[in-house]
Enzyme design. Structure first.
Site, PDB file in Angstrom:
ATOM      1  N   GLU A  88      47.911  38.642  36.795  1.00 15.59           N
ATOM      2  CA  GLU A  88      48.960  38.926  37.773  1.00 15.59           C
ATOM      3  C   GLU A  88      49.732  37.644  38.090  1.00 15.59           C
ATOM      4  O   GLU A  88      49.138  36.607  38.370  1.00 15.59           O
ATOM      5  CB  GLU A  88      48.331  39.484  39.057  1.00 15.59           C
ATOM      6  CG  GLU A  88      49.332  39.740  40.169  1.00 15.59           C
ATOM      7  CD  GLU A  88      48.656  40.195  41.456  1.00 15.59           C
ATOM      8  OE1 GLU A  88      48.112  41.310  41.449  1.00 15.59           O
ATOM      9  OE2 GLU A  88      48.652  39.422  42.436  1.00 15.59           O
ATOM     10  N   LYS A 131      42.348  52.044  44.781  1.00 12.41           N
ATOM     11  CA  LYS A 131      42.481  52.440  46.186  1.00 12.41           C
ATOM     12  C   LYS A 131      42.076  53.912  46.315  1.00 12.41           C
ATOM     13  O   LYS A 131      42.904  54.813  46.460  1.00 12.41           O
ATOM     14  CB  LYS A 131      43.908  52.208  46.665  1.00 12.41           C
ATOM     15  CG  LYS A 131      44.289  50.733  46.684  1.00 12.41           C
ATOM     16  CD  LYS A 131      45.750  50.521  47.042  1.00 12.41           C
ATOM     17  CE  LYS A 131      46.104  49.041  46.992  1.00 12.41           C
ATOM     18  NZ  LYS A 131      47.529  48.777  47.240  1.00 12.41           N
TER      19      LYS A 131
END
Length: 287
Positions: A202, A141
């Protein structure tokens, strides 16, 4: 503790930011500086001090010589501190000497780079110092074009680098697993086609933990787990698969970090390090 999942960004070179510097000059000076060009002569010279106005960690100084060179101005830079240096209010970072017009034209661009990267380094430093037994990781990000600089700033501040880009390592999320049909199929397919690349998986619930362990990823990300489920998962992983690195993410708060800090060496990824950044207060004061 290795501060990176792959090769961390421990340094930057002109190649990493010269295009950003050029873009910044074109953006800010498309037809000169109306104010400076009107009020001052190109023959005037001055000395300007780069000065910290608050506590923090310094980062981004290698941009300054590139900015001077690309602005084609008669200015010299004398550096006193290095990236990673602790700053307090009043700390002198370095000195610019030469063309007054040149210094005024580059002032805002220079400060934008140094304040932004120092802000990231300061963010990372505060968290890493408070929780030294955790691996405080950045994310992707970041502002477009600033990826390597932002990750360098995180590392400079004492944080750690997650994957640098999508080519660096594999990260399997719910959409990938759904398409592959199962956790084990997804991991197997990536491993077969990309030998030698790390694989992170994940999961978002304890119900996936058994399949995750059997698939043998390099890193297992516990996403948005409650404290209770996090603790259960960590104890199971340390018992059944101690070779798998553990990472936590999703809504990480100071309280969550305090809770996680009792588990030695857990990775914690925080978009906050780079996407919620306050410029560090640094000024360029002309004598």
């Amino acid at each position: 503790m290795n501060r990176g999942y792959t090769t961390p960004v421990t340094s930057i070179t002109e190649k990493d930011f010269e295009s950003l510097v050029q873009l910044a000059l074109e953006e800010d000076l498309p037809a000169g500086d109306i104010t400076t060009d009107t009020l001052f002569s190109v023959e005037e010279s001055c000395t300007a001090i780069l000065l910290a106005k608050e506590e923090g960690v310094l980062c981004g100084l290698s941009v300054i010589p590139c900015l001077i060179q690309k602005s084609k101005t008669n200015v010299t830079w004398s550096q006193i501190l290095e990236d990673g240096a602790p700053l307090s209010k009043g700390t002198i970072i370095g000195e610019l000497k030469g063309s007054l017009v040149g210094i005024l034209k580059m002032e805002r661009i220079l400060l934008n780079f140094i304040q932004y990267l120092s802000g990231i380094a300061t963010n990372a430093n505060r968290v890493a110092k408070q929780f030294p037994n955790l691996l405080i990781l950045d994310t992707r990000k970041t502002l477009p074009g600033y990826r390597k600089l932002a990750k360098y700033a995180v590392y400079t501040g004492g944080g750690a680098n997650h994957r640098i880009n999508l080519s660096d390592m594999a990260m399997l999320k719910d959409n990938h697993i759904t398409k592959a049909g199962s956790i084990q199929s997804a991991v197997q397919m990536v491993r077969q086609k990309n030998p030698g690349k790390k694989i992170e998986l994940e999961i978002d619930g304890l119900s996936q933990l058994e399949d995750a362990i059997e698939s043998k990823p390099d890193i297992l990300l516990l996403d948005n787990f409650s404290d209770g489920d996090t603790e259960k998962a960590i104890y199971i992983l340390k018992d059944k698969a101690p070779e798998i690195r553990i990472e936590c993410s999703g809504g990480i708060t100071p309280d969550k970090l305090k809770f996680l800090s009792k588990f030695e060496g857990i990775g914690v990824s925080m978009g906050y390090l780079t996407h919620t950044v306050k410029f560090l207060d640094i000024s360029l004061d002309i004598k």
